[in-house]
Design an enzyme around this catalytic site. Structure first.
Site, PDB file in Angstrom:
ATOM      1  N   ARG A 135       0.831  -1.208   0.000  1.00  0.00           N
ATOM      2  CA  ARG A 135       0.000   0.000   0.000  1.00  0.00           C
ATOM      3  C   ARG A 135       0.866   1.259   0.000  1.00  0.00           C
ATOM      4  O   ARG A 135       0.554   2.255  -0.660  1.00  0.00           O
ATOM      5  CB  ARG A 135      -0.913  -0.037   1.232  1.00  0.00           C
ATOM      6  CG  ARG A 135      -1.895   1.087   1.298  1.00  0.00           C
ATOM      7  CD  ARG A 135      -2.891   0.883   2.419  1.00  0.00           C
ATOM      8  NE  ARG A 135      -2.276   0.983   3.733  1.00  0.00           N
ATOM      9  CZ  ARG A 135      -2.924   0.734   4.881  1.00  0.00           C
ATOM     10  NH1 ARG A 135      -4.185   0.349   4.863  1.00  0.00           N
ATOM     11  NH2 ARG A 135      -2.314   0.853   6.041  1.00  0.00           N
ATOM     12  N   LYS A 177      -2.589   6.757   0.891  1.00  0.00           N
ATOM     13  CA  LYS A 177      -2.319   7.072   2.300  1.00  0.00           C
ATOM     14  C   LYS A 177      -1.331   8.238   2.365  1.00  0.00           C
ATOM     15  O   LYS A 177      -0.148   8.085   2.656  1.00  0.00           O
ATOM     16  CB  LYS A 177      -1.815   5.832   3.049  1.00  0.00           C
ATOM     17  CG  LYS A 177      -2.159   5.875   4.520  1.00  0.00           C
ATOM     18  CD  LYS A 177      -2.061   4.509   5.132  1.00  0.00           C
ATOM     19  CE  LYS A 177      -1.915   4.569   6.634  1.00  0.00           C
ATOM     20  NZ  LYS A 177      -2.975   5.252   7.357  1.00  0.00           N
ATOM     21  N   GLU A 215     -15.885   4.879   5.233  1.00  0.00           N
ATOM     22  CA  GLU A 215     -15.009   4.379   6.299  1.00  0.00           C
ATOM     23  C   GLU A 215     -15.056   5.347   7.465  1.00  0.00           C
ATOM     24  O   GLU A 215     -15.807   6.333   7.429  1.00  0.00           O
ATOM     25  CB  GLU A 215     -13.580   4.223   5.765  1.00  0.00           C
ATOM     26  CG  GLU A 215     -12.983   5.531   5.277  1.00  0.00           C
ATOM     27  CD  GLU A 215     -11.625   5.383   4.604  1.00  0.00           C
ATOM     28  OE1 GLU A 215     -10.889   4.456   4.944  1.00  0.00           O
ATOM     29  OE2 GLU A 215     -11.314   6.213   3.736  1.00  0.00           O
TER      30      GLU A 215
HETATM   31  C1  LIG Z   1      -8.493   6.293   6.431  1.00  0.00           C
HETATM   32  C2  LIG Z   1      -8.129   4.931   6.924  1.00  0.00           C
HETATM   33  N1  LIG Z   1      -8.961   3.897   6.673  1.00  0.00           N
HETATM   34  C3  LIG Z   1      -8.683   2.646   7.106  1.00  0.00           C
HETATM   35  C4  LIG Z   1      -7.523   2.375   7.807  1.00  0.00           C
HETATM   36  C5  LIG Z   1      -7.240   0.972   8.290  1.00  0.00           C
HETATM   37  O1  LIG Z   1      -6.081   0.475   7.712  1.00  0.00           O
HETATM   38  P1  LIG Z   1      -5.190  -0.645   8.442  1.00  0.00           P
HETATM   39  O2  LIG Z   1      -6.080  -1.807   8.660  1.00  0.00           O
HETATM   40  O3  LIG Z   1      -4.116  -0.934   7.474  1.00  0.00           O
HETATM   41  O4  LIG Z   1      -4.745  -0.055   9.723  1.00  0.00           O
HETATM   42  C6  LIG Z   1      -6.631   3.421   8.096  1.00  0.00           C
HETATM   43  C7  LIG Z   1      -5.397   3.176   8.834  1.00  0.00           C
HETATM   44  O5  LIG Z   1      -4.343   3.195   8.308  1.00  0.00           O
HETATM   45  C8  LIG Z   1      -6.937   4.725   7.634  1.00  0.00           C
HETATM   46  O6  LIG Z   1      -6.107   5.745   7.894  1.00  0.00           O
END
Ligand SMILES: Cc1ncc(COP(=O)(O)O)c(C=O)c1O
Length: 328
Positions: free
Chosen positions: A83, A180, A213
């Protein structure tokens, strides 16, 4: 400390004293920090600094990711690096070194921290050299790794569940939501809004009325039909925890679950769910028991949240192909 209204020119050792005083006023649990700009690792939080003209600082032109250290091992780092590299590409950032070298630097910094449990956050910045919009000519991309205590959430989130609201802030357009980037303004605002309303977090809804989300976590639902449904990943961040959990959940099919689907989830359908889940590397899996002041299901933590949390916690300690030993 009061703002110096008649500032004088400081010497280097005075700057260091001031940086240390800053850290004494606000104690942090940052254990080790690698910086490609420093060319090494520091363990004194006062030295964990960036040049102010790095584009990541003043334009938000950088990407990051966070992985976990569990019992002396790094969990699922390859998924997080996938990612990270994808986000760097979307953000048009040059990788500071090869992916395998970044992996090695992350593991070495973890070793330097001496900690067997914690979090690893790492960044690529587009580098210093100007205050313009496009990166400065010849700007050197930076790579940084922080080993820290991680985000802690109340145990009550697991035992009693969370209360969330639909945010009034618009969801990021898909290109930015799947990246990200260090530009997390909407993510900050959604959480502040919820906290100010006396709630635990917010939920983004997209323009078509489908669930997105949360601030820094994904959400998923268990319908009355016993199917686990997760929003599609084309307009939200593809959570490494969600991706892994969806795989693990397939093992519950035929017993606790009737199926697992990644699909659009209209808000009205989501509100009628039996369980609502919050999912992420730091929270793992937690039950959401109330949304916009109305109960989800019977308003109590449900069995799927509990079962998935247990599956994930086991995986984080035992999935040999997803664990990297830290050479302390
Ligand atoms: C906006 C967002 N959605 C979802 C997630 C969940 O991702 P992960 O399961 O990799 O922590 C994160 C965390 O990084 C995030 O910042």
């Amino acid at each position: 400390m009061p703002i110096a209204l008649t500032p004088r020119i400081l010497q280097a050792d005075e700057v260091l004293d001031q940086l240390r005083a800053l850290r004494r006023r606000q104690a942090v649990r940052y254990w080790a920090f690698y910086s490609s700009q420093l060319g090494g690792i520091v363990t004194d939080p006062a030295l964990m600094v960036l040049p102010f003209d790095d584009h990541m600082v003043h334009r938000g032109h950088g990407v990051f990711d966070t992985a976990a250290i569990v019992d002396g091992k790094v969990y699922d780092l390859e998924a997080h690096l996938d990612r990270f590299v994808r986000s760097a590409r979307t953000s048009r950032l040059t990788l500071p070194c090869a992916r395998a070298e970044m992996r090695d630097l992350i593991v070495r910094t973890a070793a330097a921290s001496g900690k067997r449990d914690g979090s690893i956050r790492y960044w690529i910045s587009s580098g210093p050299g100007s205050l313009g919009l496009a990166p400065a000519a010849g700007a050197e991309p930076g790579f940084f790794v922080m080993i820290f205590a991680g985000l802690a959430y109340p145990e009550a989130w697991h035992t009693h569940g969370l209360r969330v609201m639909t945010t009034t802030y618009p969801i990021k357009p898909p290109l930015y939501a799947v990246t990200k980037s260090t530009n997390y303004l909407p993510n900050v605002l959604i959480q502040m809004e919820a906290q100010e309303a006396g709630l635990d977090n917010g939920v983004f809804v997209d323009g078509a009325g489908n669930v997105g989300e949360s601030s820094n976590m994904n959400v998923a639902f268990v319908g009355e039909d016993g199917v686990l449904r997760h929003p599609k990943f084309d307009h939200i961040l593809s959570g490494c925890t969600s991706l892994r959990l969806l795989d693990l959940a397939r093992g519950l099919e035929g017993r606790l679950l009737r199926g697992v689907q990644v699909c659009d989830i209209p808000v009205a359908e989501a509100r009628a769910a039996r369980e609502m889940l919050l999912i992420g590397s730091s929270v793992k899996v937690a039950p959401i028991v109330e949304w916009d002041r109305k109960p989800i299901g019977d308003g109590r933590p449900g069995p799927i949240a509990q079962a998935l949390r247990e599956l994930l916690e086991r995986d984080m300690r035992s999935a040999r192909d997803r664990l990297i030993d830290i050479p302390y």
